[in-house]
Enzyme design. Structure first.
Site, PDB file in Angstrom:
ATOM      1  N   GLU A 190     -68.746  82.216   1.631  1.00 20.95           N
ATOM      2  CA  GLU A 190     -69.818  81.534   1.998  1.00 20.95           C
ATOM      3  C   GLU A 190     -70.816  81.988   0.281  1.00 20.95           C
ATOM      4  O   GLU A 190     -71.683  82.309  -0.079  1.00 20.95           O
ATOM      5  CB  GLU A 190     -70.840  83.663   2.795  1.00 20.95           C
ATOM      6  CG  GLU A 190     -70.203  83.432   3.953  1.00 20.95           C
ATOM      7  CD  GLU A 190     -70.312  82.077   4.753  1.00 20.95           C
ATOM      8  OE1 GLU A 190     -71.999  81.332   4.926  1.00 20.95           O
ATOM      9  OE2 GLU A 190     -70.086  82.079   5.542  1.00 20.95           O
ATOM     10  N   CYS A 210     -80.190  80.586  -1.294  1.00 21.07           N
ATOM     11  CA  CYS A 210     -78.558  79.935  -0.933  1.00 21.07           C
ATOM     12  C   CYS A 210     -78.655  78.839  -0.228  1.00 21.07           C
ATOM     13  O   CYS A 210     -78.715  77.552  -1.030  1.00 21.07           O
ATOM     14  CB  CYS A 210     -77.494  80.789   0.483  1.00 21.07           C
ATOM     15  SG  CYS A 210     -77.587  81.460   1.297  1.00 21.07           S
TER      16      CYS A 210
END
Ligand code: NAD
Length: 460
Positions: free
Chosen positions: A214, A248
């Site tokens: 991720e 993110c």
């Protein structure tokens, strides 16, 4: 060093034997762990909020909404469905295997290493664990050293609420992560930067461990001239200011169609003012450390664009004022590196097609945001760009629905999780074929002659 190696070996050994004992496999164990995660976050909310405030001045309401509440939702969603997810799935065995039955059965991957970042220090440690335990795995969790108070809280609380031999927390930095990666984990679940992701992926490859990566990147926002510019500006500002841009999937930069560019910049300024309120010191999240603060300062200095709002960097408080930079140089670091701070570059483009080309020429982002009322524009963007996920007419919200897989593609990651996707990611889908003893047709066995070949050609 010797101590680090010993701690890593001990943690690996503990979770490996917990997994080998078989006790993580039954549905009831999984349900109990998921309930444990829900209880941990709910009952220890004050402790977790204090720790995040201590680590980087995260405002309590924001920390609750963005870091704690989603985890409780995802854990309870998994708890209520995990028995269904565990069921074998039947499939057609094909004409060559009639009579016979075929199905797949999900089995846990085994001992999993979870490495998490600092920016949502609770969510990004516990949400992977939701997938890990719902799939019946054991895990070592290595939280980030940049949020030491939160990592220490997790190390203290997790053994209280979860099976302490099957979920072990090891605090420490890159060296500790490196020592853990020396062990033959079955799966590595890494959340963090793309550059560290490459290191982790090669270490996992040496063990032939499967990986979920991720990662980060520059998530663009495309604003078409038919968009509701006021709402778009408000939503983009909200997504950029959350956690001081240290998200993110934060909107990284904006590509706006020229006819509405000035109006968007104006509205962005207005939204920033409203969301900062009269006393920004009360609600601003700090930049996590001095290195990141200097990095952001450097991005601003070398942007080649015009700062139309903000621009101040406060070293004493570790704050960067919410900043809008118009028309930066596309080759400047601010347009090459993930910003990860409250700075928003806005570039005007001649058309959405030009914006599509801009995005497609760059590494695949984790998220792509589009503001438009046109389904045709939406279709065109979806068809001609690649990104981990897409959110139309909002930002960040696509992370919430538990049944939407969340993950990156290319430079922004590999694999996906949340809900069933997370269960599948942390399971091996084992195919099984069963044939009855009878009939046992002779024409399949050698020696093959022309007659047998004729039959085989008809049935294969
Ligand atoms: P980072 O990559 O510096 O660190 C992440 C974790 O990796 C930490 O636990 C750290 O100790 C460990 N680590 C660091 N160096 C290592 C090495 N050489 N070997 C093994 N482990 C190592 O990331 P960060 O600064 O904590 O987080 C910010 C980055 O993470 C941003 O790029 C952001 O986009 C990304 N991110 C991605 C997601 C996502 O869901 N895709 C979520 C949050 C953050």
């Amino acid at each position: 060093m010797a101590d680090t190696a010993r701690v890593a070996a001990q943690a690996y050994g503990t979770v490996r034997s917990a997994f080998s004992s078989g006790r993580t496999r039954p549905a009831q164990w999984r349900v109990t762990q998921l309930r444990g995660i829900e209880r941990l976050v709910t009952e220890k909310e004050p402790e977790l909020l204090d720790a995040m405030a201590e680590d980087f001045g995260k405002p309590r309401a924001e920390a609750w909404a963005s870091d704690l509440a989603p985890v409780v939702g995802w854990a309870s969603h998994a708890r209520r469905r995990v028995r269904r997810w565990m069921r074998p799935r039947r499939t057609w065995p094909g004409i060559t295997n009639v009579p016979g039955s075929a199905w797949t059965v999900p089995e846990p991957r085994g001992a999993v290493l979870v490495i998490s970042p600092w920016n949502y220090p609770v969510q990004l440690a516990l949400a992977p664990l939701v997938s890990v335990v719902s799939a019946g795995n054991a895990a070592v969790l290595k939280p980030s050293e940049l949020t030491p108070a939160t990592s220490a809280a997790l190390a203290r609380l997790i053994p209280e609420y979860l099976d302490p031999d099957a979920v072990v927390v090891v605090e420490g930095d890159a060296e500790v992560a490196g020592a853990l990666l020396e062990h033959p984990f079955d799966h590595v679940f890494f959340t963090g930067s793309t550059s560290v992701g490459r290191i982790v992926a090669s270490a996992a490859a040496r063990q032939l461990a499967t990986v979920t990566l991720e990662l980060g990147g520059k998530s663009p926002v495309l604003v078409a001239s038919d968009a509701d510019v006021e709402v778009a500006a408000r939503r983009i500002t909200w997504g950029k200011l959350l956690n001081a841009g240290q998200t993110c999937i934060a909107p990284d930069y904006v590509l706006v169609e020229r006819p509405v560019a000035d109006r968007l910049v104006e509205e962005l300024g207005r939204s920033i003012e409203q969301m900062e309120g009269p006393d920004p010191a009360r609600t601003r999240t700090r930049i996590v450390d001095d290195r990141h603060l200097r990095r952001l300062e450097g991005l601003l200095e070398g942007s080649g664009g015009t700062v139309v709002r903000g621009g101040k960097v406060d070293h004493a408080e570790r704050w960067v004022e919410p900043t809008v930079v118009v028309d930066p140089d596309p080759s400047a670091p601010i347009m090459q590196d993930e910003i990860f701070g409250p700075i928003l570059p806005v570039l005007s483009v001649g058309s959405i097609d030009e914006a599509i080309r801009f995005v497609a020429e760059r590494p695949k982002p984790l998220s792509l945001y589009l503001f438009t009322k046109s389904r045709q524009v939406e279709r065109s963007v979806l068809e001609h760009t690649s990104s981990g996920g897409v959110c139309v007419n909002h930002v960040l919200m696509h992370i919430l629905p538990p049944e939407l897989p969340f993950g990156g593609v290319g430079d922004s990651g590999l694999g996906a999780y949340h809900g069933r996707a997370g269960f599948e990611e942390l399971s091996h889908r084992k195919p099984v074929l069963r044939r009855p003893f009878k009939p046992d047709l002779p024409f399949v066995y050698p020696p093959l002659d022309e007659k047998k070949e004729r039959i085989l050609r008809r049935v294969l």
